[in-house]
Design an enzyme around this catalytic site. Structure first.
Site, PDB file in Angstrom:
ATOM      1  N   CYS A  74      27.501  10.956  16.958  1.00 43.10           N
ATOM      2  CA  CYS A  74      28.169  11.491  15.850  1.00 43.10           C
ATOM      3  C   CYS A  74      29.238  12.314  16.431  1.00 43.10           C
ATOM      4  O   CYS A  74      29.000  13.495  17.021  1.00 43.10           O
ATOM      5  CB  CYS A  74      27.161  12.415  14.796  1.00 43.10           C
ATOM      6  SG  CYS A  74      28.162  13.289  13.724  1.00 43.10           S
ATOM      7  N   HIS A 151      30.150   0.106  13.437  1.00 39.19           N
ATOM      8  CA  HIS A 151      31.194   0.540  12.130  1.00 39.19           C
ATOM      9  C   HIS A 151      31.602  -0.782  11.908  1.00 39.19           C
ATOM     10  O   HIS A 151      32.133  -1.649  12.797  1.00 39.19           O
ATOM     11  CB  HIS A 151      32.003   1.417  12.492  1.00 39.19           C
ATOM     12  CG  HIS A 151      31.737   2.866  12.679  1.00 39.19           C
ATOM     13  ND1 HIS A 151      31.426   3.706  11.750  1.00 39.19           N
ATOM     14  CD2 HIS A 151      31.207   3.395  13.815  1.00 39.19           C
ATOM     15  CE1 HIS A 151      31.177   4.992  12.015  1.00 39.19           C
ATOM     16  NE2 HIS A 151      30.767   4.824  13.189  1.00 39.19           N
ATOM     17  N   GLU A 200      28.466   6.412   4.952  1.00 41.06           N
ATOM     18  CA  GLU A 200      27.730   6.380   6.472  1.00 41.06           C
ATOM     19  C   GLU A 200      26.454   6.078   6.206  1.00 41.06           C
ATOM     20  O   GLU A 200      25.728   6.572   5.158  1.00 41.06           O
ATOM     21  CB  GLU A 200      27.973   8.173   6.873  1.00 41.06           C
ATOM     22  CG  GLU A 200      27.423   8.290   8.366  1.00 41.06           C
ATOM     23  CD  GLU A 200      27.802   9.597   8.781  1.00 41.06           C
ATOM     24  OE1 GLU A 200      27.110   9.908   9.825  1.00 41.06           O
ATOM     25  OE2 GLU A 200      28.605  10.235   8.142  1.00 41.06           O
ATOM     26  N   CYS A 209      33.689  11.660   9.163  1.00 43.41           N
ATOM     27  CA  CYS A 209      33.123  10.896  10.087  1.00 43.41           C
ATOM     28  C   CYS A 209      33.801  10.618  11.483  1.00 43.41           C
ATOM     29  O   CYS A 209      34.857   9.997  11.398  1.00 43.41           O
ATOM     30  CB  CYS A 209      32.438   9.460   9.564  1.00 43.41           C
ATOM     31  SG  CYS A 209      31.520   8.738  10.564  1.00 43.41           S
ATOM     32  N   GLY A 212      33.614   7.211  12.657  1.00 45.60           N
ATOM     33  CA  GLY A 212      34.350   6.295  11.869  1.00 45.60           C
ATOM     34  C   GLY A 212      35.606   6.426  12.228  1.00 45.60           C
ATOM     35  O   GLY A 212      36.459   5.335  12.141  1.00 45.60           O
TER      36      GLY A 212
END
Length: 272
Positions: A74, A151, A200, A209, A212
């Site tokens: 993250c 992703h 997410e 994100c 992302g």
């Protein structure tokens, strides 16, 4: 006895951070993660972050989504714990070793190198991840990138117009993605700027994100849509993403400590 926590956020993507480097006294599992993340009956967060001792880095960071599932990386949480640590840090994650360094405009995180092979995303079967021959309604021909976690990125003329709250869970749980997927819908404004919204996995729509933003920037760079350094604006704010000549992804942005508190684990059915 009560357990202390720190509430933090990166561009509105918020975290409850527990420091277990010297032990916590209670097990942190799916049930506790779900309970603490609940915004009505818990503390409330997008992710529960657990810091542990590490033999290969300054500390280990574990990341639990609101559904209790543990994920690999993250970016926003890495900036948050980098701020909490207060100096350059090497951080062990399930997605590999990340580094966080204080910067003039926040924290810079080296997110490592992107992965593009179909079995590294992973997908259920082999296909070209640069332009995937799949579609969900008017979201088509996405690209896929793994930035410590998976992703899929769709480029769309108006990302704000996409019903991501409806299509996001459908794509996340599609059998094409055996470990589920984070869903990104992006609009390229110009060669130095991207607008982005993210569904997410295990968390839903999010204000920001970090992985992302990295995945979307890399996907746009691979297609020649933007320069090698680009600003990615999410609902919560903007991150600067650079893909270096050495192949590393650098993400720079702010992180904020919101407040500190403590909780009684017995209130969530956890015995010390």
């Amino acid at each position: 006895m009560r357990i202390p926590f720190v509430k933090m956020h990166g561009l509105g993507n918020d975290f409850v951070v527990l420091d277990a480097r010297d032990g916590l006294g209670v097990p942190v599992d799916r049930r506790l993660a779900q309970a603490l993340a609940d915004r009505h009956t818990g503390i409330g967060c997008d992710q529960l972050i657990l810091l542990e001792a590490s033999s290969i880095a300054d500390f280990r960071m574990r990341i639990f989504n609101p559904d209790g599932g543990e994920v690999e990386a993250c970016g926003n949480a890495t900036r948050a714990v980098g701020l909490l640590y207060g100096k350059p840090a090497r951080i062990e994650t399930l997605g590999g070793i990340l580094t966080a360094d204080p910067a003039a405009n926040g924290i810079t995180v080296d997110m490592g190198e992107p992965r593009f092979e179909w079995d590294q995303i992973p997908l259920a079967y082999a296909m070209d991840t640069h332009t995937m021959p799949v579609a969900w309604e008017d979201l088509d021909a996405p690209t896929a990138v793994n930035i410590g976690n998976p992703h899929v990125i769709f480029f769309h003329p108006d990302c704000e117009a996409v019903e991501l709250d409806r299509l996001g869970p459908e794509i996340e749980h599609d059998p094409l993605f055996p470990e589920r997927i984070n869903v990104n819908v992006a609009s390229v404004t110009d060669r130095t700027h991207i607008r982005l919204r993210v569904w997410e996995r295990g968390a839903g729509l999010t204000l920001a994100c970090g992985t992302g933003a990295c995945a979307t920037a890399i996907g746009a760079m691979r297609r020649g849509l933007v320069e090698r350094s680009v600003a990615v604006t999410l609902p919560g704010g903007t991150l600067q993403i650079e893909w270096t000549a050495e192949g590393r992804i650098l993400m720079t942005g702010p992180a904020t400590e919101s407040f500190r508190g403590s909780f009684d684990p017995a209130a969530y059915g956890v015995a010390r």
